[in-house]
Design a protein around this motif. Structure first.
Motif, PDB file in Angstrom:
ATOM      1  N   SER A  21       0.844  -1.186   0.000  1.00  0.00           N
ATOM      2  CA  SER A  21       0.000   0.000   0.000  1.00  0.00           C
ATOM      3  C   SER A  21       0.882   1.238   0.000  1.00  0.00           C
ATOM      4  CB  SER A  21      -0.911   0.021   1.223  1.00  0.00           C
ATOM      5  OG  SER A  21      -1.802  -1.068   1.220  1.00  0.00           O
ATOM      6  N   ALA A  23       0.155   5.085   1.069  1.00  0.00           N
ATOM      7  CA  ALA A  23      -0.760   6.076   1.616  1.00  0.00           C
ATOM      8  C   ALA A  23      -0.219   7.469   1.355  1.00  0.00           C
ATOM      9  CB  ALA A  23      -0.941   5.848   3.108  1.00  0.00           C
ATOM     10  N   ASP A  73      -7.105   3.992  -5.106  1.00  0.00           N
ATOM     11  CA  ASP A  73      -8.407   4.409  -4.603  1.00  0.00           C
ATOM     12  C   ASP A  73      -8.279   5.881  -4.235  1.00  0.00           C
ATOM     13  OD1 ASP A  73     -10.728   4.945  -3.195  1.00  0.00           O
ATOM     14  OD2 ASP A  73     -10.787   3.013  -2.232  1.00  0.00           O
ATOM     15  N   ASN A  74      -8.718   6.749  -5.116  1.00  0.00           N
ATOM     16  CA  ASN A  74      -8.545   8.187  -4.887  1.00  0.00           C
ATOM     17  C   ASN A  74      -9.357   8.678  -3.697  1.00  0.00           C
ATOM     18  OD1 ASN A  74      -6.701   8.493  -6.949  1.00  0.00           O
ATOM     19  ND2 ASN A  74      -8.219   9.148  -8.455  1.00  0.00           N
ATOM     20  N   ALA A  75     -10.459   8.024  -3.394  1.00  0.00           N
ATOM     21  CA  ALA A  75     -11.258   8.412  -2.229  1.00  0.00           C
ATOM     22  C   ALA A  75     -10.502   8.152  -0.930  1.00  0.00           C
ATOM     23  CB  ALA A  75     -12.579   7.652  -2.220  1.00  0.00           C
ATOM     24  N   LYS A  76      -9.603   7.172  -0.958  1.00  0.00           N
ATOM     25  CA  LYS A  76      -8.825   6.834   0.241  1.00  0.00           C
ATOM     26  C   LYS A  76      -7.400   7.350   0.173  1.00  0.00           C
ATOM     27  CE  LYS A  76     -11.387   2.592   1.300  1.00  0.00           C
ATOM     28  NZ  LYS A  76     -11.296   1.128   1.511  1.00  0.00           N
ATOM     29  N   ASN A  77      -7.072   8.073  -0.910  1.00  0.00           N
ATOM     30  CA  ASN A  77      -5.706   8.596  -1.072  1.00  0.00           C
ATOM     31  C   ASN A  77      -4.666   7.479  -0.960  1.00  0.00           C
ATOM     32  OD1 ASN A  77      -6.729  11.161  -1.366  1.00  0.00           O
ATOM     33  ND2 ASN A  77      -5.525  12.077   0.263  1.00  0.00           N
ATOM     34  N   THR A  78      -4.940   6.354  -1.569  1.00  0.00           N
ATOM     35  CA  THR A  78      -4.067   5.197  -1.424  1.00  0.00           C
ATOM     36  C   THR A  78      -3.859   4.486  -2.756  1.00  0.00           C
ATOM     37  OG1 THR A  78      -4.841   4.861   0.847  1.00  0.00           O
ATOM     38  CG2 THR A  78      -3.676   3.038  -0.176  1.00  0.00           C
TER      39      THR A  78
END
Length: 124
Positions: A21, A23, A73-78
């Motif tokens: 991952s 972040a 996942d752009n909503a999770k900035n990851t």
């Protein structure tokens, strides 16, 4: 500016899997393409995979095609790197990086921001 922190590395047997991952902090994560690079001892940093801002275009090194999958996942900035069918030669430190320009995703010089890296070790 974007700060990147990798996680998910570790020791795995050949044939196993890991999911890395990346972040990101900062409000502009979705404006950057993401790349994964690896560096083994005594070797230069090598391109592994990249994904564009929207996540609908990807690039892979020939050595990982069919085994690794990059996503975000752009909503999770990851960002993620799913690594399957790992081989001992995949052993390296893996870095994620962010680039404002998608034009040359294979080159480390295209990336403005880098994480600190996470160690992946594949035993035979």
């Amino acid at each position: 500016q974007v700060q990147l922190v990798e996680s998910g590395g570790g020791l795995v047997q050949a044939g196993g899997s890991l999911r890395l991952s990346c972040a990101a902090s900062g409000r502009n994560f979705r404006r950057y393409a993401l790349g994964w690079f690896c560096q083994a001892p005594g070797k230069e940093r090598e391109f592994v995979a990249a994904v564009n801002r929207n996540g609908d275009s990807t690039r892979y090194a020939d050595s990982v095609k069919g085994r690794f999958t990059i996503s975000r996942d752009n909503a999770k900035n990851t960002g993620y790197l799913q690594m399957n069918s790992l081989k001992p030669e995949d052993t390296a430190i893996y870095y994620c990086a962010a680039a404002a320009d998608w034009g040359t995703p294979y080159s480390p010089r295209a990336y403005e921001y880098w994480g600190q890296g996470t160690q992946v070790t594949v035993s035979s």
